[in-house]
Motif scaffolding. Sequence first.
Motif, PDB file in Angstrom:
ATOM      1  N   GLN A 125       0.834  -1.209   0.000  1.00 41.44           N
ATOM      2  CA  GLN A 125       0.000   0.000   0.000  1.00 41.44           C
ATOM      3  C   GLN A 125       0.866   1.256   0.000  1.00 41.44           C
ATOM      4  OE1 GLN A 125      -2.801  -0.397   3.265  1.00 41.44           O
ATOM      5  NE2 GLN A 125      -4.196  -1.639   2.044  1.00 41.44           N
ATOM      6  N   GLU A 126       1.982   1.213   0.727  1.00 44.73           N
ATOM      7  CA  GLU A 126       2.877   2.379   0.747  1.00 44.73           C
ATOM      8  C   GLU A 126       3.455   2.640  -0.639  1.00 44.73           C
ATOM      9  OE1 GLU A 126       2.922   4.532   3.066  1.00 44.73           O
ATOM     10  OE2 GLU A 126       1.578   3.185   4.136  1.00 44.73           O
ATOM     11  N   LEU A 127       3.861   1.558  -1.317  1.00 48.92           N
ATOM     12  CA  LEU A 127       4.402   1.727  -2.673  1.00 48.92           C
ATOM     13  C   LEU A 127       3.324   2.267  -3.611  1.00 48.92           C
ATOM     14  CD1 LEU A 127       6.636  -1.459  -3.018  1.00 48.92           C
ATOM     15  CD2 LEU A 127       7.424   0.901  -2.876  1.00 48.92           C
ATOM     16  N   ASP A 128       2.096   1.757  -3.484  1.00 44.12           N
ATOM     17  CA  ASP A 128       0.996   2.223  -4.330  1.00 44.12           C
ATOM     18  C   ASP A 128       0.688   3.702  -4.062  1.00 44.12           C
ATOM     19  OD1 ASP A 128       0.863  -0.322  -5.336  1.00 44.12           O
ATOM     20  OD2 ASP A 128      -0.975  -0.895  -4.286  1.00 44.12           O
ATOM     21  N   ALA A 129       0.731   4.093  -2.794  1.00 40.98           N
ATOM     22  CA  ALA A 129       0.450   5.492  -2.447  1.00 40.98           C
ATOM     23  C   ALA A 129       1.549   6.411  -2.987  1.00 40.98           C
ATOM     24  CB  ALA A 129       0.315   5.639  -0.928  1.00 40.98           C
ATOM     25  N   ASP A 130       2.798   5.948  -2.911  1.00 39.65           N
ATOM     26  CA  ASP A 130       3.902   6.719  -3.503  1.00 39.65           C
ATOM     27  C   ASP A 130       3.726   6.861  -5.009  1.00 39.65           C
ATOM     28  OD1 ASP A 130       5.330   7.197  -1.211  1.00 39.65           O
ATOM     29  OD2 ASP A 130       6.950   5.793  -1.654  1.00 39.65           O
ATOM     30  N   ALA A 131       3.342   5.767  -5.658  1.00 42.71           N
ATOM     31  CA  ALA A 131       3.164   5.796  -7.117  1.00 42.71           C
ATOM     32  C   ALA A 131       2.080   6.811  -7.472  1.00 42.71           C
ATOM     33  CB  ALA A 131       2.787   4.407  -7.634  1.00 42.71           C
ATOM     34  N   TYR A 132       1.010   6.815  -6.702  1.00 43.75           N
ATOM     35  CA  TYR A 132      -0.085   7.756  -6.939  1.00 43.75           C
ATOM     36  C   TYR A 132       0.411   9.195  -6.774  1.00 43.75           C
ATOM     37  CZ  TYR A 132      -4.613  10.042  -6.561  1.00 43.75           C
ATOM     38  OH  TYR A 132      -5.683  10.868  -6.752  1.00 43.75           O
ATOM     39  N   ALA A 133       1.176   9.442  -5.700  1.00 44.26           N
ATOM     40  CA  ALA A 133       1.677  10.793  -5.432  1.00 44.26           C
ATOM     41  C   ALA A 133       2.620  11.242  -6.546  1.00 44.26           C
ATOM     42  CB  ALA A 133       2.389  10.824  -4.079  1.00 44.26           C
ATOM     43  N   MET A 134       3.472  10.324  -6.993  1.00 44.16           N
ATOM     44  CA  MET A 134       4.425  10.674  -8.053  1.00 44.16           C
ATOM     45  C   MET A 134       3.680  11.044  -9.340  1.00 44.16           C
ATOM     46  SD  MET A 134       7.946   9.660  -8.947  1.00 44.16           S
ATOM     47  CE  MET A 134       8.802  10.299 -10.360  1.00 44.16           C
ATOM     48  N   ARG A 135       2.707  10.228  -9.723  1.00 45.06           N
ATOM     49  CA  ARG A 135       1.946  10.509 -10.954  1.00 45.06           C
ATOM     50  C   ARG A 135       1.194  11.834 -10.828  1.00 45.06           C
ATOM     51  NH1 ARG A 135       0.877   4.620 -10.848  1.00 45.06           N
ATOM     52  NH2 ARG A 135       2.305   3.776 -12.416  1.00 45.06           N
ATOM     53  N   THR A 136       0.631  12.079  -9.645  1.00 42.25           N
ATOM     54  CA  THR A 136      -0.125  13.318  -9.442  1.00 42.25           C
ATOM     55  C   THR A 136       0.788  14.540  -9.586  1.00 42.25           C
ATOM     56  OG1 THR A 136      -1.631  12.162  -7.942  1.00 42.25           O
ATOM     57  CG2 THR A 136      -1.623  14.556  -7.817  1.00 42.25           C
ATOM     58  N   LEU A 137       1.975  14.481  -8.965  1.00 50.25           N
ATOM     59  CA  LEU A 137       2.869  15.640  -9.043  1.00 50.25           C
ATOM     60  C   LEU A 137       3.444  15.829 -10.451  1.00 50.25           C
ATOM     61  CD1 LEU A 137       2.464  15.647  -5.934  1.00 50.25           C
ATOM     62  CD2 LEU A 137       4.766  16.603  -5.797  1.00 50.25           C
ATOM     63  N   LEU A 138       3.675  14.721 -11.173  1.00 55.37           N
ATOM     64  CA  LEU A 138       4.109  14.863 -12.570  1.00 55.37           C
ATOM     65  C   LEU A 138       2.996  15.512 -13.390  1.00 55.37           C
ATOM     66  CD1 LEU A 138       5.960  11.439 -13.096  1.00 55.37           C
ATOM     67  CD2 LEU A 138       7.043  13.702 -13.031  1.00 55.37           C
ATOM     68  N   ASP A 139       1.740  15.119 -13.119  1.00 51.68           N
ATOM     69  CA  ASP A 139       0.590  15.742 -13.795  1.00 51.68           C
ATOM     70  C   ASP A 139       0.520  17.240 -13.498  1.00 51.68           C
ATOM     71  OD1 ASP A 139      -0.173  13.277 -14.783  1.00 51.68           O
ATOM     72  OD2 ASP A 139      -1.811  12.966 -13.341  1.00 51.68           O
ATOM     73  N   MET A 140       0.958  17.616 -12.302  1.00 53.02           N
ATOM     74  CA  MET A 140       0.915  19.032 -11.911  1.00 53.02           C
ATOM     75  C   MET A 140       2.042  19.835 -12.548  1.00 53.02           C
ATOM     76  SD  MET A 140      -0.030  18.660  -7.854  1.00 53.02           S
ATOM     77  CE  MET A 140      -0.663  20.294  -7.489  1.00 53.02           C
ATOM     78  N   GLY A 141       2.975  19.146 -13.213  1.00 56.71           N
ATOM     79  CA  GLY A 141       4.043  19.860 -13.919  1.00 56.71           C
ATOM     80  C   GLY A 141       5.398  19.807 -13.240  1.00 56.71           C
ATOM     81  N   TYR A 142       5.504  19.109 -12.115  1.00 56.80           N
ATOM     82  CA  TYR A 142       6.816  18.947 -11.496  1.00 56.80           C
ATOM     83  C   TYR A 142       7.625  17.939 -12.300  1.00 56.80           C
ATOM     84  CZ  TYR A 142       5.183  21.570  -7.463  1.00 56.80           C
ATOM     85  OH  TYR A 142       4.702  22.562  -6.648  1.00 56.80           O
ATOM     86  N   SER A 143       8.960  18.104 -12.294  1.00 55.88           N
ATOM     87  CA  SER A 143       9.813  17.210 -13.080  1.00 55.88           C
ATOM     88  C   SER A 143      10.301  16.047 -12.220  1.00 55.88           C
ATOM     89  CB  SER A 143      11.026  17.971 -13.609  1.00 55.88           C
ATOM     90  OG  SER A 143      11.889  18.288 -12.523  1.00 55.88           O
ATOM     91  N   ARG A 144      10.837  15.052 -12.894  1.00 50.62           N
ATOM     92  CA  ARG A 144      11.456  13.912 -12.214  1.00 50.62           C
ATOM     93  C   ARG A 144      12.545  14.397 -11.257  1.00 50.62           C
ATOM     94  NH1 ARG A 144      14.571   8.889 -14.098  1.00 50.62           N
ATOM     95  NH2 ARG A 144      16.609   9.292 -13.245  1.00 50.62           N
ATOM     96  N   GLU A 145      13.337  15.390 -11.703  1.00 48.63           N
ATOM     97  CA  GLU A 145      14.433  15.903 -10.865  1.00 48.63           C
ATOM     98  C   GLU A 145      13.873  16.590  -9.614  1.00 48.63           C
ATOM     99  OE1 GLU A 145      14.361  16.144 -14.241  1.00 48.63           O
ATOM    100  OE2 GLU A 145      15.885  14.554 -14.388  1.00 48.63           O
ATOM    101  N   ASP A 146      12.791  17.366  -9.799  1.00 42.42           N
ATOM    102  CA  ASP A 146      12.149  18.012  -8.637  1.00 42.42           C
ATOM    103  C   ASP A 146      11.764  16.953  -7.610  1.00 42.42           C
ATOM    104  OD1 ASP A 146      12.135  20.479  -9.961  1.00 42.42           O
ATOM    105  OD2 ASP A 146      10.083  20.212 -10.737  1.00 42.42           O
TER     106      ASP A 146
END
Length: 219
Positions: free
Chosen positions: A155-176
């Motif tokens: 569940q922790e990995l899934d929640a991280d994956a969700y957060a990462m996708r959401t922030l990439l959608d918001m325009g943050y970069s992989r480096e950010d």
Amino acid sequence: MKLNTLLWLGLALGSSPAWCEDIAQVLQRSQQMRLEQLPEVPATEAAAAALHASFQRLQAFSAGAADAELRVVAVGAVAETAQGRVIVMNVALGALPEICRLFLIAHELGHVTNGHWSQRIALYRQFIPGEVVQAQTDAVAPQLGRAASMQSQQQELDADAYAMRTLLDMGYSREDLLDMFFRLGNHGATATHPSTGKRLAQLRAIDEERRMAATSGGP
Ligand SMILES: [Zn+2]
């Protein structure tokens, strides 16, 4: 979820007899008791206001946000989700840079959106199907503990994956995001959480996937 549900279960059973309650009721009640012990910091305080502002920003990007509620508190765990929808954040997190606040809230929204609380209740029901009787819960505690720990790690990995996708959608970069993760610090694996190394490896894999999808979808 950063809470030790087995421990809560012990507390709930210890605090009053749980006769005629099934495990879902016991879990719900122990989270309710915990929430009642966490008074809310008013949104007029700057650090609390910063967290509410980040939560509002996330509403445009996260379907889970509509069902969730943010409660900023001065004591207790750093960040957790109670009863599958109440996101509890320590007010100290309001002082973090915005990308950190967004990531931590988006991670909790990942727990909400993915129905992790229902999954947790379902797992407990497998081990404790009927009325909760302490002698029986004690007997299954070791197996339940292992299963709950495995479920929590996923569940922790899934929640991280969700957060990462959401922030990439918001325009943050992989480096950010990688930079943000390093700022949050390096932690080893625990019973409920995978190590930072494992979480970072997943974040890199998600970014790689998105890049591949973007290039293969082009002309
Ligand atoms: Zn979590």
